[in-house]
Design an enzyme around this catalytic site. Sequence first.
Site, PDB file in Angstrom:
ATOM      1  N   SER A  20       2.035  14.369  26.136  1.00 29.39           N
ATOM      2  CA  SER A  20       2.901  15.596  24.680  1.00 29.39           C
ATOM      3  C   SER A  20       2.850  16.763  25.790  1.00 29.39           C
ATOM      4  O   SER A  20       2.311  16.913  26.532  1.00 29.39           O
ATOM      5  CB  SER A  20       2.026  15.402  23.966  1.00 29.39           C
ATOM      6  N   TYR A 158      21.780  10.490  21.894  1.00 26.64           N
ATOM      7  CA  TYR A 158      21.197  11.874  21.322  1.00 26.64           C
ATOM      8  C   TYR A 158      21.071  11.662  19.415  1.00 26.64           C
ATOM      9  O   TYR A 158      20.513  12.132  19.195  1.00 26.64           O
ATOM     10  CB  TYR A 158      20.827  13.050  22.130  1.00 26.64           C
ATOM     11  N   LYS A 165      19.189  20.127  16.759  1.00 27.34           N
ATOM     12  CA  LYS A 165      18.867  20.933  18.412  1.00 27.34           C
ATOM     13  C   LYS A 165      19.522  21.970  18.210  1.00 27.34           C
ATOM     14  O   LYS A 165      19.426  23.180  18.184  1.00 27.34           O
ATOM     15  CB  LYS A 165      18.729  19.818  19.394  1.00 27.34           C
ATOM     16  N   SER A 198       7.550  10.308  22.131  1.00 31.44           N
ATOM     17  CA  SER A 198       8.796  10.479  21.554  1.00 31.44           C
ATOM     18  C   SER A 198       9.574   9.793  21.842  1.00 31.44           C
ATOM     19  O   SER A 198      11.084   9.044  21.505  1.00 31.44           O
ATOM     20  CB  SER A 198       9.650  11.527  21.229  1.00 31.44           C
TER      21      SER A 198
HETATM   22  P1  NDP Z   1       5.529  13.303  21.374  1.00 28.30           P
HETATM   23  O1  NDP Z   1       6.191  12.591  20.727  1.00 28.30           O
HETATM   24  O2  NDP Z   1       4.577  13.751  22.058  1.00 28.30           O
HETATM   25  O3  NDP Z   1       5.184  14.949  20.449  1.00 28.30           O
HETATM   26  C1  NDP Z   1       6.398  14.565  18.981  1.00 28.30           C
HETATM   27  C2  NDP Z   1       5.209  15.674  17.856  1.00 28.30           C
HETATM   28  O4  NDP Z   1       6.007  15.497  17.114  1.00 28.30           O
HETATM   29  C3  NDP Z   1       4.440  14.468  17.564  1.00 28.30           C
HETATM   30  O5  NDP Z   1       3.126  15.228  17.783  1.00 28.30           O
HETATM   31  C4  NDP Z   1       4.542  14.246  16.426  1.00 28.30           C
HETATM   32  O6  NDP Z   1       3.288  15.069  15.640  1.00 28.30           O
HETATM   33  C5  NDP Z   1       5.477  15.429  16.271  1.00 28.30           C
HETATM   34  N1  NDP Z   1       6.092  15.192  14.374  1.00 28.30           N
HETATM   35  C6  NDP Z   1       6.909  14.156  14.045  1.00 28.30           C
HETATM   36  N2  NDP Z   1       6.989  14.261  12.625  1.00 28.30           N
HETATM   37  C7  NDP Z   1       6.215  15.093  12.191  1.00 28.30           C
HETATM   38  C8  NDP Z   1       5.662  16.206  11.070  1.00 28.30           C
HETATM   39  N3  NDP Z   1       6.194  15.851  10.011  1.00 28.30           N
HETATM   40  N4  NDP Z   1       4.658  17.365  10.945  1.00 28.30           N
HETATM   41  C9  NDP Z   1       4.307  17.746  12.251  1.00 28.30           C
HETATM   42  N5  NDP Z   1       4.762  17.092  13.486  1.00 28.30           N
HETATM   43  C10 NDP Z   1       5.406  16.655  13.764  1.00 28.30           C
HETATM   44  O7  NDP Z   1       6.968  13.996  21.935  1.00 28.30           O
HETATM   45  P2  NDP Z   1       7.094  15.075  22.852  1.00 28.30           P
HETATM   46  O8  NDP Z   1       6.272  16.104  23.868  1.00 28.30           O
HETATM   47  O9  NDP Z   1       8.652  14.599  24.073  1.00 28.30           O
HETATM   48  O10 NDP Z   1       7.937  16.119  22.171  1.00 28.30           O
HETATM   49  C11 NDP Z   1       7.943  17.746  21.349  1.00 28.30           C
HETATM   50  C12 NDP Z   1       8.782  18.622  21.408  1.00 28.30           C
HETATM   51  O11 NDP Z   1      10.095  18.284  22.791  1.00 28.30           O
HETATM   52  C13 NDP Z   1      10.395  17.796  20.293  1.00 28.30           C
HETATM   53  O12 NDP Z   1      10.870  18.813  19.970  1.00 28.30           O
HETATM   54  C14 NDP Z   1      10.976  16.750  21.663  1.00 28.30           C
HETATM   55  O13 NDP Z   1      12.499  17.172  21.388  1.00 28.30           O
HETATM   56  C15 NDP Z   1      10.854  18.727  22.806  1.00 28.30           C
HETATM   57  N6  NDP Z   1      12.236  17.765  24.117  1.00 28.30           N
HETATM   58  C16 NDP Z   1      11.693  16.412  24.410  1.00 28.30           C
HETATM   59  C17 NDP Z   1      12.033  16.406  25.808  1.00 28.30           C
HETATM   60  C18 NDP Z   1      11.205  14.961  26.542  1.00 28.30           C
HETATM   61  O14 NDP Z   1      12.047  14.663  26.863  1.00 28.30           O
HETATM   62  N7  NDP Z   1      10.563  14.175  25.828  1.00 28.30           N
HETATM   63  C19 NDP Z   1      13.010  17.043  26.360  1.00 28.30           C
HETATM   64  C20 NDP Z   1      13.340  17.903  25.195  1.00 28.30           C
HETATM   65  C21 NDP Z   1      13.119  18.036  24.439  1.00 28.30           C
HETATM   66  P3  NDP Z   1       1.923  13.634  14.917  1.00 28.30           P
HETATM   67  O15 NDP Z   1       1.968  12.955  16.971  1.00 28.30           O
HETATM   68  O16 NDP Z   1       1.057  14.097  14.737  1.00 28.30           O
HETATM   69  O17 NDP Z   1       3.114  12.077  14.362  1.00 28.30           O
HETATM   70  C1  KAL Z   2      19.516  11.381  24.938  1.00 28.44           C
HETATM   71  C2  KAL Z   2      18.197  11.075  25.093  1.00 28.44           C
HETATM   72  C3  KAL Z   2      17.574   9.426  24.693  1.00 28.44           C
HETATM   73  C4  KAL Z   2      16.776   9.135  23.420  1.00 28.44           C
HETATM   74  C5  KAL Z   2      17.569   9.332  22.672  1.00 28.44           C
HETATM   75  C6  KAL Z   2      16.836   9.752  21.327  1.00 28.44           C
HETATM   76  C7  KAL Z   2      15.341  10.886  21.056  1.00 28.44           C
HETATM   77  C8  KAL Z   2      15.271  11.345  20.678  1.00 28.44           C
HETATM   78  C9  KAL Z   2      14.189  11.923  20.422  1.00 28.44           C
HETATM   79  C10 KAL Z   2      13.392  12.205  18.883  1.00 28.44           C
HETATM   80  C11 KAL Z   2      11.946  13.108  18.552  1.00 28.44           C
HETATM   81  C12 KAL Z   2      12.836  10.736  19.049  1.00 28.44           C
HETATM   82  C13 KAL Z   2      11.947  10.013  17.730  1.00 28.44           C
HETATM   83  O1  KAL Z   2      12.264  10.793  16.699  1.00 28.44           O
HETATM   84  C14 KAL Z   2      11.315   8.790  17.066  1.00 28.44           C
HETATM   85  C15 KAL Z   2      10.950   7.954  16.690  1.00 28.44           C
HETATM   86  O2  KAL Z   2      11.814   7.871  16.082  1.00 28.44           O
HETATM   87  C16 KAL Z   2      10.598   6.556  16.262  1.00 28.44           C
HETATM   88  N1  KAL Z   2       8.717   7.745  16.998  1.00 28.44           N
HETATM   89  C17 KAL Z   2       7.567   7.885  16.521  1.00 28.44           C
HETATM   90  O3  KAL Z   2       7.120   7.700  15.389  1.00 28.44           O
HETATM   91  C18 KAL Z   2       6.408   8.193  17.233  1.00 28.44           C
HETATM   92  C19 KAL Z   2       5.111   7.733  17.051  1.00 28.44           C
HETATM   93  C20 KAL Z   2       6.274   9.902  17.529  1.00 28.44           C
HETATM   94  C21 KAL Z   2       4.975  10.118  17.823  1.00 28.44           C
HETATM   95  O4  KAL Z   2       7.280  10.537  17.193  1.00 28.44           O
HETATM   96  C22 KAL Z   2       7.999  11.362  16.820  1.00 28.44           C
HETATM   97  N2  KAL Z   2       8.353  12.199  17.065  1.00 28.44           N
HETATM   98  O5  KAL Z   2       7.090  11.970  16.090  1.00 28.44           O
HETATM   99  C23 KAL Z   2      17.233  11.743  24.664  1.00 28.44           C
HETATM  100  C24 KAL Z   2      16.240  12.364  26.014  1.00 28.44           C
HETATM  101  C25 KAL Z   2      16.712  12.014  26.921  1.00 28.44           C
HETATM  102  C26 KAL Z   2      15.035  12.969  25.452  1.00 28.44           C
HETATM  103  C27 KAL Z   2      14.210  13.340  24.673  1.00 28.44           C
HETATM  104  C28 KAL Z   2      13.369  11.933  24.633  1.00 28.44           C
HETATM  105  C29 KAL Z   2      14.628  13.919  24.697  1.00 28.44           C
HETATM  106  C30 KAL Z   2      13.773  14.723  22.799  1.00 28.44           C
HETATM  107  O6  KAL Z   2      14.386  15.225  22.039  1.00 28.44           O
HETATM  108  O7  KAL Z   2      12.849  14.214  22.394  1.00 28.44           O
END
Ligand code: NDP
Ligand code: KAL
Length: 257
Positions: A20, A158, A165, A198
Amino acid sequence: MNFSLEGRTYVIMGVANKRSIAWGIATSLHAAGARLIFTYANERFEKPVRDLAATLDGQDALFYQCDVTSDEAVQTTFDQIKEDVGTIHGLAHCIAFAQKEDLKGDFVDTSRDGYLLAHNISAYSLVAVSRAAQPLMTEGGGIVTLTYLGGERVVKNYNVMGVAKASLDATMKYLANDLGQHGVRVNAISAGPIRTLSAKGVGDFNAILKNIEEKAPLRRTVTQEEVGDTAYYLLSNLSRGVTGEIIHVDSGYSILG
Ligand code: NDP
Ligand code: KAL
Protein backbone atom coordinates in the site's frame (compact mmCIF):
# COMPACT_ATOMS: atom_id res chain seq x y z
CA MET A 1 15.64 24.23 11.50
CA ASN A 2 14.68 20.81 12.84
CA PHE A 3 12.54 18.70 10.53
CA SER A 4 12.31 15.67 12.76
CA LEU A 5 8.78 14.41 13.47
CA GLU A 6 9.78 13.38 16.99
CA GLY A 7 6.88 14.09 19.37
CA ARG A 8 4.38 14.37 16.51
CA THR A 9 1.44 12.06 15.83
CA TYR A 10 -0.03 11.24 12.40
CA VAL A 11 -3.10 9.28 11.35
CA ILE A 12 -2.57 6.95 8.37
CA MET A 13 -5.76 5.81 6.61
CA GLY A 14 -5.65 3.07 3.95
CA VAL A 15 -2.98 0.48 4.70
CA ALA A 16 -4.21 -2.82 3.24
CA ASN A 17 -0.84 -4.56 3.02
CA LYS A 18 2.89 -3.90 2.65
CA ARG A 19 2.44 -2.77 -0.96
CA SER A 20 0.00 0.00 0.00
CA ILE A 21 1.10 3.57 -0.68
CA ALA A 22 -0.14 4.30 2.85
CA TRP A 23 2.49 1.87 4.12
CA GLY A 24 5.20 3.74 2.20
CA ILE A 25 4.03 6.90 3.95
CA ALA A 26 3.99 5.13 7.33
CA THR A 27 7.60 3.97 6.95
CA SER A 28 8.81 7.46 5.94
CA LEU A 29 7.04 9.15 8.86
CA HIS A 30 8.28 6.45 11.25
CA ALA A 31 11.86 6.96 10.07
CA ALA A 32 11.47 10.68 10.83
CA GLY A 33 10.44 9.85 14.42
CA ALA A 34 6.65 10.20 14.22
CA ARG A 35 4.11 8.31 16.31
CA LEU A 36 1.57 6.58 14.06
CA ILE A 37 -2.13 5.86 14.25
CA PHE A 38 -3.58 3.44 11.68
CA THR A 39 -7.18 3.16 10.53
CA TYR A 40 -8.57 0.30 8.42
CA ALA A 41 -11.99 -0.09 6.80
CA ASN A 42 -12.72 -3.69 7.42
CA GLU A 43 -11.90 -5.71 10.52
CA ARG A 44 -10.32 -8.40 8.34
CA PHE A 45 -7.49 -5.90 7.80
CA GLU A 46 -6.88 -5.31 11.52
CA LYS A 47 -4.43 -8.17 12.04
CA PRO A 48 -2.40 -7.55 8.86
CA VAL A 49 -2.10 -3.85 9.74
CA ARG A 50 -1.11 -4.64 13.36
CA ASP A 51 1.45 -7.22 12.15
CA LEU A 52 2.97 -4.72 9.71
CA ALA A 53 3.15 -1.95 12.32
CA ALA A 54 4.89 -4.37 14.68
CA THR A 55 7.81 -4.43 12.21
CA LEU A 56 8.49 -0.73 12.88
CA ASP A 57 11.21 -0.57 15.55
CA GLY A 58 10.12 1.21 18.73
CA GLN A 59 6.81 2.35 17.22
CA ASP A 60 3.97 2.55 19.75
CA ALA A 61 1.15 2.60 17.19
CA LEU A 62 -2.60 2.79 17.77
CA PHE A 63 -5.30 1.14 15.63
CA TYR A 64 -8.93 2.01 14.88
CA GLN A 65 -11.55 0.64 12.51
CA CYS A 66 -12.99 3.39 10.33
CA ASP A 67 -15.21 2.85 7.30
CA VAL A 68 -15.30 6.30 5.72
CA THR A 69 -18.77 5.78 4.22
CA SER A 70 -20.20 6.36 7.71
CA ASP A 71 -20.13 9.89 9.19
CA GLU A 72 -20.74 8.30 12.57
CA ALA A 73 -17.76 5.95 12.21
CA VAL A 74 -15.50 8.85 11.19
CA GLN A 75 -16.64 11.01 14.12
CA THR A 76 -16.36 8.14 16.62
CA THR A 77 -12.85 7.34 15.38
CA PHE A 78 -11.56 10.89 15.87
CA ASP A 79 -13.41 11.26 19.21
CA GLN A 80 -11.61 8.10 20.34
CA ILE A 81 -8.25 9.35 19.02
CA LYS A 82 -8.80 12.63 20.89
CA GLU A 83 -9.49 10.71 24.08
CA ASP A 84 -6.47 8.42 23.60
CA VAL A 85 -3.76 10.83 22.37
CA GLY A 86 -5.20 14.38 22.42
CA THR A 87 -3.40 16.37 19.77
CA ILE A 88 -2.52 15.08 16.27
CA HIS A 89 -0.26 16.80 13.74
CA GLY A 90 -1.50 15.39 10.50
CA LEU A 91 -3.29 12.83 8.45
CA ALA A 92 -2.65 10.77 5.31
CA HIS A 93 -5.84 9.91 3.36
CA CYS A 94 -4.98 6.98 1.05
CA ILE A 95 -8.47 5.73 0.25
CA ALA A 96 -10.29 5.11 -3.02
CA PHE A 97 -12.85 2.66 -4.32
CA ALA A 98 -14.97 2.07 -7.39
CA GLN A 99 -16.94 -0.97 -8.55
CA LYS A 100 -14.89 -3.19 -10.82
CA GLU A 101 -17.46 -2.95 -13.64
CA ASP A 102 -17.05 0.84 -13.69
CA LEU A 103 -13.29 0.59 -14.31
CA LYS A 104 -13.51 -0.73 -17.87
CA GLY A 105 -15.40 -0.07 -21.05
CA ASP A 106 -17.09 3.27 -21.71
CA PHE A 107 -17.41 5.90 -18.97
CA VAL A 108 -20.80 6.84 -20.42
CA ASP A 109 -22.17 3.53 -19.11
CA THR A 110 -21.41 4.35 -15.45
CA SER A 111 -24.50 3.78 -13.29
CA ARG A 112 -25.79 6.41 -10.87
CA ASP A 113 -25.02 4.10 -7.93
CA GLY A 114 -21.51 3.38 -9.18
CA TYR A 115 -20.82 7.08 -9.70
CA LEU A 116 -22.08 7.98 -6.22
CA LEU A 117 -20.19 5.13 -4.54
CA ALA A 118 -16.87 6.13 -6.12
CA HIS A 119 -17.36 9.76 -5.15
CA ASN A 120 -18.56 8.89 -1.65
CA ILE A 121 -15.52 6.78 -0.74
CA SER A 122 -12.85 8.47 -2.86
CA ALA A 123 -13.73 12.19 -2.60
CA TYR A 124 -16.37 13.05 0.02
CA SER A 125 -14.45 11.01 2.60
CA LEU A 126 -11.72 13.68 2.57
CA VAL A 127 -14.30 16.27 3.67
CA ALA A 128 -15.67 14.07 6.45
CA VAL A 129 -12.24 13.10 7.71
CA SER A 130 -10.83 16.65 7.57
CA ARG A 131 -13.82 18.04 9.48
CA ALA A 132 -13.38 15.45 12.22
CA ALA A 133 -9.57 15.70 12.36
CA GLN A 134 -9.08 19.49 12.30
CA PRO A 135 -10.13 20.11 15.94
CA LEU A 136 -7.43 17.64 17.05
CA MET A 137 -4.72 19.64 15.22
CA THR A 138 -4.38 22.16 18.01
CA GLU A 139 -0.78 22.96 17.05
CA GLY A 140 -1.59 23.23 13.32
CA GLY A 141 -1.06 20.33 10.97
CA GLY A 142 -1.03 18.79 7.55
CA ILE A 143 -3.47 16.69 5.55
CA VAL A 144 -2.30 14.76 2.49
CA THR A 145 -4.43 12.84 0.01
CA LEU A 146 -3.51 10.62 -2.94
CA THR A 147 -4.66 11.44 -6.44
CA TYR A 148 -3.89 10.33 -10.00
CA LEU A 149 -3.36 11.93 -13.41
CA GLY A 150 -6.66 10.40 -14.57
CA GLY A 151 -8.42 13.21 -12.68
CA GLU A 152 -6.69 15.84 -14.87
CA ARG A 153 -7.01 14.12 -18.23
CA VAL A 154 -8.70 11.11 -19.73
CA VAL A 155 -6.82 7.86 -19.00
CA LYS A 156 -8.16 4.63 -20.49
CA ASN A 157 -10.25 2.52 -18.05
CA TYR A 158 -9.83 4.91 -15.11
CA ASN A 159 -13.32 6.18 -15.96
CA VAL A 160 -15.45 7.03 -12.90
CA MET A 161 -12.37 7.06 -10.69
CA GLY A 162 -10.95 9.87 -12.85
CA VAL A 163 -14.06 11.94 -12.27
CA ALA A 164 -13.86 11.16 -8.53
CA LYS A 165 -10.19 12.22 -8.49
CA ALA A 166 -11.11 15.51 -10.22
CA SER A 167 -13.59 16.04 -7.40
CA LEU A 168 -10.96 15.04 -4.83
CA ASP A 169 -8.49 17.56 -6.28
CA ALA A 170 -11.03 20.39 -6.03
CA THR A 171 -12.12 19.19 -2.59
CA MET A 172 -8.49 19.38 -1.44
CA LYS A 173 -8.26 23.02 -2.62
CA TYR A 174 -11.51 24.14 -0.95
CA LEU A 175 -10.45 22.43 2.27
CA ALA A 176 -7.04 24.13 2.07
CA ASN A 177 -8.83 27.48 1.88
CA ASP A 178 -11.07 26.69 4.87
CA LEU A 179 -8.48 25.12 7.14
CA GLY A 180 -5.56 27.48 6.47
CA GLN A 181 -6.88 29.87 9.12
CA HIS A 182 -6.44 27.06 11.68
CA GLY A 183 -2.84 26.47 10.62
CA VAL A 184 -3.82 23.28 8.81
CA ARG A 185 -2.41 22.73 5.30
CA VAL A 186 -4.09 20.41 2.79
CA ASN A 187 -2.23 18.99 -0.22
CA ALA A 188 -2.31 16.09 -2.67
CA ILE A 189 0.29 13.79 -4.16
CA SER A 190 -0.40 12.59 -7.68
CA ALA A 191 1.40 9.25 -7.78
CA GLY A 192 2.50 7.42 -10.91
CA PRO A 193 1.27 3.82 -11.35
CA ILE A 194 2.38 1.50 -8.53
CA ARG A 195 1.40 -2.18 -8.26
CA THR A 196 -0.84 -2.33 -5.15
CA LEU A 197 -3.89 -4.39 -4.14
CA SER A 198 -6.13 -1.75 -5.76
CA ALA A 199 -4.22 -2.12 -9.03
CA LYS A 200 -4.64 -5.91 -8.90
CA GLY A 201 -6.98 -7.27 -11.47
CA VAL A 202 -6.37 -4.28 -13.71
CA GLY A 203 -5.86 -5.79 -17.15
CA ASP A 204 -2.56 -4.78 -18.73
CA PHE A 205 -1.01 -3.21 -15.63
CA ASN A 206 2.35 -4.47 -16.92
CA ALA A 207 1.82 -2.53 -20.14
CA ILE A 208 0.94 0.60 -18.10
CA LEU A 209 4.19 0.27 -16.12
CA LYS A 210 6.21 -0.44 -19.27
CA ASN A 211 4.83 2.68 -20.94
CA ILE A 212 6.11 4.76 -17.98
CA GLU A 213 9.53 3.09 -18.20
CA GLU A 214 9.73 3.98 -21.89
CA LYS A 215 8.30 7.52 -21.86
CA ALA A 216 8.59 9.19 -18.45
CA PRO A 217 11.49 11.66 -18.14
CA LEU A 218 13.12 9.48 -15.45
CA ARG A 219 12.52 6.31 -17.59
CA ARG A 220 11.34 4.31 -14.58
CA THR A 221 8.29 3.89 -12.37
CA VAL A 222 8.02 5.32 -8.85
CA THR A 223 7.96 3.48 -5.52
CA GLN A 224 5.80 3.64 -2.41
CA GLU A 225 8.89 4.94 -0.57
CA GLU A 226 9.25 7.88 -2.95
CA VAL A 227 5.61 8.82 -2.42
CA GLY A 228 6.20 8.35 1.32
CA ASP A 229 9.10 10.78 1.35
CA THR A 230 7.03 13.43 -0.45
CA ALA A 231 4.27 12.90 2.12
CA TYR A 232 6.90 13.41 4.84
CA TYR A 233 7.84 16.72 3.18
CA LEU A 234 4.17 17.78 2.98
CA LEU A 235 3.43 16.76 6.57
CA SER A 236 6.54 18.37 8.07
CA ASN A 237 7.60 21.99 8.52
CA LEU A 238 9.76 21.68 5.39
CA SER A 239 6.63 22.54 3.38
CA ARG A 240 5.26 25.14 5.83
CA GLY A 241 4.44 27.62 3.03
CA VAL A 242 2.68 25.08 0.81
CA THR A 243 -1.08 24.41 0.75
CA GLY A 244 -3.70 23.57 -1.87
CA GLU A 245 -0.98 22.04 -4.04
CA ILE A 246 -0.79 18.86 -6.14
CA ILE A 247 2.73 17.43 -6.32
CA HIS A 248 3.30 14.83 -9.04
CA VAL A 249 5.51 11.96 -7.88
CA ASP A 250 5.42 10.23 -11.23
CA SER A 251 8.92 10.27 -12.76
CA GLY A 252 7.83 13.43 -14.59
CA TYR A 253 5.21 11.67 -16.74
CA SER A 254 2.57 14.39 -16.33
CA ILE A 255 4.64 16.99 -18.22
CA LEU A 256 4.33 15.00 -21.44
CA GLY A 257 1.76 16.06 -24.00
P1 NDP B 1 -4.44 -0.14 -1.59
O1 NDP B 1 -5.37 -1.16 -2.19
O2 NDP B 1 -3.24 -0.62 -0.89
O3 NDP B 1 -5.25 0.85 -0.64
C1 NDP B 1 -6.57 1.26 -0.88
C2 NDP B 1 -7.18 1.49 0.48
O4 NDP B 1 -8.50 2.06 0.37
C3 NDP B 1 -7.35 0.19 1.26
O5 NDP B 1 -6.51 0.20 2.38
C4 NDP B 1 -8.81 0.21 1.66
O6 NDP B 1 -9.01 -0.14 3.03
C5 NDP B 1 -9.17 1.67 1.53
N1 NDP B 1 -10.62 1.80 1.48
C6 NDP B 1 -11.47 1.40 0.50
N2 NDP B 1 -12.74 1.63 0.87
C7 NDP B 1 -12.69 2.18 2.11
C8 NDP B 1 -13.68 2.63 3.03
N3 NDP B 1 -15.00 2.57 2.76
N4 NDP B 1 -13.28 3.15 4.21
C9 NDP B 1 -11.97 3.23 4.52
N5 NDP B 1 -10.98 2.81 3.70
C10 NDP B 1 -11.34 2.29 2.50
O7 NDP B 1 -4.06 0.79 -2.85
P2 NDP B 1 -3.14 2.07 -3.07
O8 NDP B 1 -2.12 2.16 -2.04
O9 NDP B 1 -2.75 1.98 -4.50
O10 NDP B 1 -4.19 3.26 -2.93
C11 NDP B 1 -4.06 4.35 -2.03
C12 NDP B 1 -4.46 5.64 -2.72
O11 NDP B 1 -3.50 5.93 -3.74
C13 NDP B 1 -5.83 5.62 -3.42
O12 NDP B 1 -6.45 6.87 -3.22
C14 NDP B 1 -5.44 5.47 -4.88
O13 NDP B 1 -6.44 6.00 -5.75
C15 NDP B 1 -4.19 6.31 -4.90
N6 NDP B 1 -3.32 6.12 -6.07
C16 NDP B 1 -2.81 4.89 -6.38
C17 NDP B 1 -1.98 4.73 -7.47
C18 NDP B 1 -1.41 3.40 -7.83
O14 NDP B 1 -0.87 3.26 -8.93
N7 NDP B 1 -1.46 2.40 -6.96
C19 NDP B 1 -1.63 5.87 -8.35
C20 NDP B 1 -2.20 7.13 -7.90
C21 NDP B 1 -3.03 7.23 -6.82
P3 NDP B 1 -9.16 -1.67 3.51
O15 NDP B 1 -7.91 -2.31 3.05
O16 NDP B 1 -9.24 -1.58 4.99
O17 NDP B 1 -10.38 -2.18 2.82
C1 KAL C 1 -5.72 3.69 -15.45
C2 KAL C 1 -5.44 2.92 -14.43
C3 KAL C 1 -5.69 1.47 -14.57
C4 KAL C 1 -6.62 0.95 -13.55
C5 KAL C 1 -8.04 1.40 -13.62
C6 KAL C 1 -8.68 1.70 -12.51
C7 KAL C 1 -8.10 1.73 -11.15
C8 KAL C 1 -8.82 2.28 -10.16
C9 KAL C 1 -8.35 2.37 -8.75
C10 KAL C 1 -9.43 1.90 -7.76
C11 KAL C 1 -9.09 2.47 -6.39
C12 KAL C 1 -9.43 0.40 -7.75
C13 KAL C 1 -10.60 -0.26 -7.06
O1 KAL C 1 -11.50 0.39 -6.54
C14 KAL C 1 -10.55 -1.75 -7.02
C15 KAL C 1 -11.81 -2.39 -6.42
O2 KAL C 1 -12.87 -2.35 -7.37
C16 KAL C 1 -11.54 -3.88 -6.11
N1 KAL C 1 -10.44 -4.07 -5.14
C17 KAL C 1 -10.66 -4.20 -3.81
O3 KAL C 1 -11.78 -4.14 -3.31
C18 KAL C 1 -9.43 -4.36 -2.93
C19 KAL C 1 -9.55 -5.69 -2.18
C20 KAL C 1 -9.36 -3.15 -2.00
C21 KAL C 1 -8.22 -3.22 -1.01
O4 KAL C 1 -9.17 -2.02 -2.84
C22 KAL C 1 -9.75 -0.84 -2.48
N2 KAL C 1 -9.49 0.17 -3.31
O5 KAL C 1 -10.43 -0.73 -1.49
C23 KAL C 1 -4.94 3.48 -13.14
C24 KAL C 1 -3.57 2.97 -12.71
C25 KAL C 1 -2.53 3.24 -13.80
C26 KAL C 1 -3.14 3.68 -11.43
C27 KAL C 1 -3.99 3.37 -10.22
C28 KAL C 1 -4.06 1.94 -9.78
C29 KAL C 1 -4.63 4.39 -9.64
C30 KAL C 1 -5.43 4.33 -8.40
O6 KAL C 1 -6.16 5.30 -8.14
O7 KAL C 1 -5.32 3.38 -7.62
